[in-house]
Enzyme design. Sequence first.
Site, PDB file in Angstrom:
ATOM      1  N   SER A 138       0.863  -1.185   0.000  1.00 26.62           N
ATOM      2  CA  SER A 138       0.000   0.000   0.000  1.00 26.62           C
ATOM      3  C   SER A 138       0.894   1.227   0.000  1.00 26.62           C
ATOM      4  O   SER A 138       2.058   1.157   0.419  1.00 26.62           O
ATOM      5  CB  SER A 138      -0.884   0.001   1.262  1.00 26.62           C
ATOM      6  OG  SER A 138      -1.457   1.264   1.500  1.00 26.62           O
ATOM      7  N   TYR A 151      -1.682  -1.066  10.683  1.00 27.04           N
ATOM      8  CA  TYR A 151      -1.845  -1.377   9.267  1.00 27.04           C
ATOM      9  C   TYR A 151      -0.703  -0.784   8.449  1.00 27.04           C
ATOM     10  O   TYR A 151      -0.083  -1.470   7.634  1.00 27.04           O
ATOM     11  CB  TYR A 151      -3.185  -0.863   8.761  1.00 27.04           C
ATOM     12  CG  TYR A 151      -3.371  -1.038   7.274  1.00 27.04           C
ATOM     13  CD1 TYR A 151      -3.659  -2.295   6.748  1.00 27.04           C
ATOM     14  CD2 TYR A 151      -3.248   0.040   6.396  1.00 27.04           C
ATOM     15  CE1 TYR A 151      -3.812  -2.472   5.381  1.00 27.04           C
ATOM     16  CE2 TYR A 151      -3.409  -0.133   5.036  1.00 27.04           C
ATOM     17  CZ  TYR A 151      -3.689  -1.384   4.531  1.00 27.04           C
ATOM     18  OH  TYR A 151      -3.844  -1.547   3.167  1.00 27.04           O
TER      19      TYR A 151
END
Length: 249
Positions: A138, A151
């Site tokens: 990401s 995360y």
Amino acid sequence: MKTVLITGGSEGIGYALAECFAKDRFRILLAARNIDHLKQASKKLQSTYHVEIAVYSSDLSIAGNAERLYRQVREDGYRIDVLVNNAGVGFLGKSWEIPIEADEKLTILNDISLMTLTKLALKDMLAEGNGEIINIASTGAFQPGPYIASYYASKAFAESYTRAVAEEVKHTGIRVYCYCPGPTDTAFYPKSGGKKPFLTMSARQAAEYVYTHRGNRCMIIPGFLNQVCRIVPAELRMKAILLMKKKTL
């Protein structure tokens, strides 16, 4: 017929990537936790593309399940030509308020299972002299993420680990990619407790980008803004994330 194993393959980017591979007549192996979602995904793929599909219900947030999944796939007689580590989860909130057990499961799913499957697949691929691994990270990997700390940290691990492995196998015939999409319109946001940003890619757009941009470079980052953001100082990006995420709490 070549075979691709996709974790988190029943929805979102994982399912959209399954469609990309199915169009090219790959055998599709889908792994996810929810067997009903897997069956629905399999039915849609078979009715549209008429390719061979197998599904594996596996909770990769539980230690040891990644290795069990891989062993089962191999016992079923499949050789993995392409591995896509797509399964992941995130939690929005104050880091000290997110339950320890939730962050432990996040770390196992986002990092340890990704690492385990990469190791196991690489051993087989190196023996054959070819293969491909796509690890989904990401743009969150590029800086700390206040209020979604675990995360972002997990994606930083995925990026660092994947880039290192790609360098190790650079001249072996194995291709290893780290894909870092920005905000994508998937079930991630409702599951994480966050709100979908105004500007997002569709899951299909995200999948098609990485599918068509595999080449000689490990890092794949879609979109001009995402690529530019990477060169902005991390401290500035972190403060921007702090302001955005704080508004959603």
